[in-house]
Write a protein that holds these residues in place. Sequence first.
Motif, PDB file in Angstrom:
ATOM      1  N   THR A  73       0.940  -1.204  -0.075  1.00 16.68           N
ATOM      2  CA  THR A  73       0.039   0.002   0.093  1.00 16.68           C
ATOM      3  C   THR A  73       1.006   1.185  -0.054  1.00 16.68           C
ATOM      4  O   THR A  73       1.994   1.028   0.571  1.00 16.68           O
ATOM      5  CB  THR A  73      -0.790   0.003   1.295  1.00 16.68           C
ATOM      6  OG1 THR A  73       0.021  -0.077   2.371  1.00 16.68           O
ATOM      7  CG2 THR A  73      -1.840  -1.093   1.112  1.00 16.68           C
ATOM      8  N   ALA A  74       0.716   2.358  -0.795  1.00 18.25           N
ATOM      9  CA  ALA A  74       1.171   3.543  -0.883  1.00 18.25           C
ATOM     10  C   ALA A  74       0.281   4.753  -0.847  1.00 18.25           C
ATOM     11  O   ALA A  74      -0.794   4.804  -1.105  1.00 18.25           O
ATOM     12  CB  ALA A  74       2.139   3.609  -2.199  1.00 18.25           C
ATOM     13  N   PHE A  75       0.913   5.766  -0.248  1.00 17.84           N
ATOM     14  CA  PHE A  75       0.252   6.978  -0.326  1.00 17.84           C
ATOM     15  C   PHE A  75       0.913   8.037  -1.313  1.00 17.84           C
ATOM     16  O   PHE A  75       1.988   8.246  -1.149  1.00 17.84           O
ATOM     17  CB  PHE A  75       0.016   7.581   1.000  1.00 17.84           C
ATOM     18  CG  PHE A  75      -1.211   8.259   1.296  1.00 17.84           C
ATOM     19  CD1 PHE A  75      -2.065   9.214   0.689  1.00 17.84           C
ATOM     20  CD2 PHE A  75      -1.951   8.173   2.789  1.00 17.84           C
ATOM     21  CE1 PHE A  75      -3.231   9.655   0.845  1.00 17.84           C
ATOM     22  CE2 PHE A  75      -3.312   8.393   3.123  1.00 17.84           C
ATOM     23  CZ  PHE A  75      -3.833   9.269   2.073  1.00 17.84           C
ATOM     24  N   GLU A  76       0.052   8.573  -2.225  1.00 18.42           N
ATOM     25  CA  GLU A  76       0.831   9.611  -3.058  1.00 18.42           C
ATOM     26  C   GLU A  76       0.790  10.774  -2.187  1.00 18.42           C
ATOM     27  O   GLU A  76       0.055  11.435  -1.459  1.00 18.42           O
ATOM     28  CB  GLU A  76      -0.100   9.936  -4.332  1.00 18.42           C
ATOM     29  CG  GLU A  76       0.594  10.858  -5.128  1.00 18.42           C
ATOM     30  CD  GLU A  76      -0.118  11.257  -6.513  1.00 18.42           C
ATOM     31  OE1 GLU A  76       0.352  11.649  -7.432  1.00 18.42           O
ATOM     32  OE2 GLU A  76      -1.223  11.218  -6.568  1.00 18.42           O
ATOM     33  N   CYS A  77       1.942  11.427  -2.185  1.00 21.81           N
ATOM     34  CA  CYS A  77       2.388  12.442  -1.324  1.00 21.81           C
ATOM     35  C   CYS A  77       3.050  13.581  -2.278  1.00 21.81           C
ATOM     36  O   CYS A  77       4.319  13.267  -2.719  1.00 21.81           O
ATOM     37  CB  CYS A  77       3.259  12.075  -0.182  1.00 21.81           C
ATOM     38  SG  CYS A  77       2.671  10.994   0.936  1.00 21.81           S
ATOM     39  N   PHE A  78       2.579  14.837  -2.258  1.00 21.46           N
ATOM     40  CA  PHE A  78       3.395  15.751  -2.953  1.00 21.46           C
ATOM     41  C   PHE A  78       4.491  16.417  -2.254  1.00 21.46           C
ATOM     42  O   PHE A  78       4.212  16.783  -0.960  1.00 21.46           O
ATOM     43  CB  PHE A  78       2.378  16.849  -3.521  1.00 21.46           C
ATOM     44  CG  PHE A  78       1.146  16.559  -4.498  1.00 21.46           C
ATOM     45  CD1 PHE A  78       1.486  15.375  -5.296  1.00 21.46           C
ATOM     46  CD2 PHE A  78       0.189  17.429  -4.618  1.00 21.46           C
ATOM     47  CE1 PHE A  78       0.526  14.785  -5.967  1.00 21.46           C
ATOM     48  CE2 PHE A  78      -0.707  16.803  -5.371  1.00 21.46           C
ATOM     49  CZ  PHE A  78      -0.468  15.747  -6.317  1.00 21.46           C
ATOM     50  N   PRO A  79       5.667  16.827  -2.654  1.00 24.30           N
ATOM     51  CA  PRO A  79       6.784  17.242  -1.935  1.00 24.30           C
ATOM     52  C   PRO A  79       6.427  18.664  -1.378  1.00 24.30           C
ATOM     53  O   PRO A  79       6.994  18.544  -0.174  1.00 24.30           O
ATOM     54  CB  PRO A  79       7.748  17.538  -3.229  1.00 24.30           C
ATOM     55  CG  PRO A  79       7.357  16.553  -4.215  1.00 24.30           C
ATOM     56  CD  PRO A  79       6.136  16.313  -4.076  1.00 24.30           C
ATOM     57  N   TRP A  80       5.708  19.546  -1.961  1.00 27.27           N
ATOM     58  CA  TRP A  80       5.173  20.694  -1.251  1.00 27.27           C
ATOM     59  C   TRP A  80       4.512  20.516   0.106  1.00 27.27           C
ATOM     60  O   TRP A  80       4.500  21.280   0.796  1.00 27.27           O
ATOM     61  CB  TRP A  80       4.688  21.788  -2.230  1.00 27.27           C
ATOM     62  CG  TRP A  80       3.371  21.082  -2.915  1.00 27.27           C
ATOM     63  CD1 TRP A  80       2.170  21.086  -2.627  1.00 27.27           C
ATOM     64  CD2 TRP A  80       3.570  20.349  -4.412  1.00 27.27           C
ATOM     65  NE1 TRP A  80       1.478  20.304  -3.533  1.00 27.27           N
ATOM     66  CE2 TRP A  80       2.176  19.970  -4.675  1.00 27.27           C
ATOM     67  CE3 TRP A  80       4.616  20.069  -5.207  1.00 27.27           C
ATOM     68  CZ2 TRP A  80       2.028  19.402  -5.970  1.00 27.27           C
ATOM     69  CZ3 TRP A  80       4.326  19.324  -6.281  1.00 27.27           C
ATOM     70  CH2 TRP A  80       3.100  18.980  -6.737  1.00 27.27           C
ATOM     71  N   ASP A  81       3.714  19.451   0.176  1.00 28.66           N
ATOM     72  CA  ASP A  81       2.844  19.250   1.317  1.00 28.66           C
ATOM     73  C   ASP A  81       3.524  18.720   2.399  1.00 28.66           C
ATOM     74  O   ASP A  81       3.415  19.107   3.399  1.00 28.66           O
ATOM     75  CB  ASP A  81       1.726  18.293   0.874  1.00 28.66           C
ATOM     76  CG  ASP A  81       0.419  18.842  -0.143  1.00 28.66           C
ATOM     77  OD1 ASP A  81       0.408  20.182  -0.078  1.00 28.66           O
ATOM     78  OD2 ASP A  81       0.271  18.055  -0.810  1.00 28.66           O
ATOM     79  N   GLY A  99      -3.667  -9.262 -16.210  1.00 35.58           N
ATOM     80  CA  GLY A  99      -4.281  -9.627 -14.726  1.00 35.58           C
ATOM     81  C   GLY A  99      -3.879  -8.384 -13.955  1.00 35.58           C
ATOM     82  O   GLY A  99      -2.869  -7.765 -13.881  1.00 35.58           O
ATOM     83  N   PRO A 100      -4.805  -8.500 -12.762  1.00 36.71           N
ATOM     84  CA  PRO A 100      -4.321  -7.829 -11.501  1.00 36.71           C
ATOM     85  C   PRO A 100      -2.808  -7.683 -10.961  1.00 36.71           C
ATOM     86  O   PRO A 100      -2.466  -6.876 -10.526  1.00 36.71           O
ATOM     87  CB  PRO A 100      -5.354  -8.497 -10.650  1.00 36.71           C
ATOM     88  CG  PRO A 100      -6.406  -9.119 -11.254  1.00 36.71           C
ATOM     89  CD  PRO A 100      -5.411  -9.904 -12.493  1.00 36.71           C
ATOM     90  N   ALA A 101      -2.344  -8.961 -11.048  1.00 40.53           N
ATOM     91  CA  ALA A 101      -0.967  -9.183 -10.400  1.00 40.53           C
ATOM     92  C   ALA A 101       0.021  -7.973 -11.352  1.00 40.53           C
ATOM     93  O   ALA A 101       1.176  -7.837 -10.687  1.00 40.53           O
ATOM     94  CB  ALA A 101      -0.296 -10.454 -10.674  1.00 40.53           C
ATOM     95  N   HIS A 102      -0.526  -7.429 -12.215  1.00 45.32           N
ATOM     96  CA  HIS A 102       0.491  -6.637 -13.030  1.00 45.32           C
ATOM     97  C   HIS A 102       0.123  -5.434 -12.777  1.00 45.32           C
ATOM     98  O   HIS A 102       0.782  -4.373 -13.575  1.00 45.32           O
ATOM     99  CB  HIS A 102       0.332  -6.996 -14.862  1.00 45.32           C
ATOM    100  CG  HIS A 102       0.955  -8.335 -15.225  1.00 45.32           C
ATOM    101  ND1 HIS A 102       2.492  -8.496 -15.380  1.00 45.32           N
ATOM    102  CD2 HIS A 102       0.516  -9.739 -14.958  1.00 45.32           C
ATOM    103  CE1 HIS A 102       2.600  -9.886 -15.622  1.00 45.32           C
ATOM    104  NE2 HIS A 102       1.378 -10.285 -15.486  1.00 45.32           N
ATOM    105  N   GLY A 145      -6.111  -9.733  -6.250  1.00 38.16           N
ATOM    106  CA  GLY A 145      -4.521  -9.867  -6.165  1.00 38.16           C
ATOM    107  C   GLY A 145      -3.906  -8.830  -6.955  1.00 38.16           C
ATOM    108  O   GLY A 145      -2.987  -9.223  -7.756  1.00 38.16           O
ATOM    109  N   VAL A 146      -4.115  -7.409  -6.940  1.00 38.00           N
ATOM    110  CA  VAL A 146      -3.414  -6.366  -7.575  1.00 38.00           C
ATOM    111  C   VAL A 146      -2.107  -6.364  -7.000  1.00 38.00           C
ATOM    112  O   VAL A 146      -1.997  -6.791  -5.785  1.00 38.00           O
ATOM    113  CB  VAL A 146      -4.196  -5.160  -7.670  1.00 38.00           C
ATOM    114  CG1 VAL A 146      -5.746  -5.210  -8.186  1.00 38.00           C
ATOM    115  CG2 VAL A 146      -4.564  -4.597  -6.175  1.00 38.00           C
ATOM    116  N   ALA A 147      -1.059  -5.899  -7.659  1.00 37.66           N
ATOM    117  CA  ALA A 147       0.254  -5.644  -7.055  1.00 37.66           C
ATOM    118  C   ALA A 147       0.363  -4.797  -6.025  1.00 37.66           C
ATOM    119  O   ALA A 147       0.782  -4.972  -5.050  1.00 37.66           O
ATOM    120  CB  ALA A 147       1.134  -5.087  -8.359  1.00 37.66           C
TER     121      ALA A 147
END
Length: 386
Positions: free
Chosen positions: A4-12, A322-325, A354-356
């Motif tokens: 899992t990841a969060f998109e984070c803008f550098p200025w924020d 497929g979802p793994a990609h 099954g997403v990456a």
Amino acid sequence: MIQTAFECFPWDLDLEGYDDAIARLAGDIGVDALLVPAVHEGIREIRPRAAEADRAFICSAAAHFQPDAKLYSGLQIRPIPAAWMKTRNPLQKIAEAAEKHRLKLRVSISCCQGDTLVERYPHAACADFFGRPSDHWLCPSHPDVRAYLAALVEDITTNYPVDALNLESAHFEPGYTTGYMNSLQLPPAISTLFFDSCYCASCLQRATDAGVDVSALRAVHNGLFMKLSRLEPVPAVEFPDLIAENRVLADFQRTRQESVTLLVHSLWACCKAPLRTALAGPNDSTAAWPEELNKYCDGFYVPVVSSREHEWPSEEIAEAGGPAHCDINFTCYPPWAPDSPTLVSAVHRAAQAGVASIIFDNYGVAPEPCLDWVRQAIRYARREMT
């Protein structure tokens, strides 16, 4: 285990404090990685969690790191550093804080979209059939654009501990009708033909080298336009059907898709991290279809997806292998995610598929309650997948 990841803008992150913000993302919210745009196409942002004086942030297209000048020596196009950084290098600070808190660093770059780049380097802009150059999109066929992007990829993946690199806008410009406010109404397929295609000198030369009869191509376009101007009927078909009915149009479209494929291939070859690119749909005339790109990238990401179940991009994911990609991006605030149960359900569905990885968009503009929604979604998904 799904990442899992969060998109984070550098200025924020800069405003909140790199270490404090990234510590919260790693510990309280519980993501595994950050997705940080190193080159962004420009933004006008309202930050709901900021103090009153800092709630609005506006920045034109720019690089949000300090480029390694020697890698761009002799190139006709170079990155434009964002003014807000001054002499700082936010990407370096983010990388250090991410390592400290054991988060992976994923980076995205906007390849061809950017008003300031086109303003400074107009010779490399896309051009529509009527000769109007784009004011915010570089042509992916242009050799100067390709050289610039190759240096950019090498710079980021050599000088920073990047776990994965996402390519955004590594294709031709969509929606090119903007700029003609008072004009003849064109059927969607004809509009796509005239405005989503690029007719700059580089594209026409590439088409000629590939055996496309450019004179015949112009004749087809002019014939369709003259029919419209005389109010004569034209084929009311989807764009894929229109080009399938005319060989010269099909041949030209093939050269466009090959240009995108070759661009991604060249960037993949010089990238020192896994490379992922945006997933195109079956009717996208501006990009290469996933089956063509599978050999030349390490996966795909699905740009912002609504949490509503009926909007799940099943066809595109299947075509990508497929979802793994695939990485799935979910916006974590309304209207795309109207409430916590909807977001939790969407993340659970993606995890079961099954997403990456799952990426949440985006940290800086998410209201405080929505950060709790993300926390709940991550914990529920992990509990269900163990």
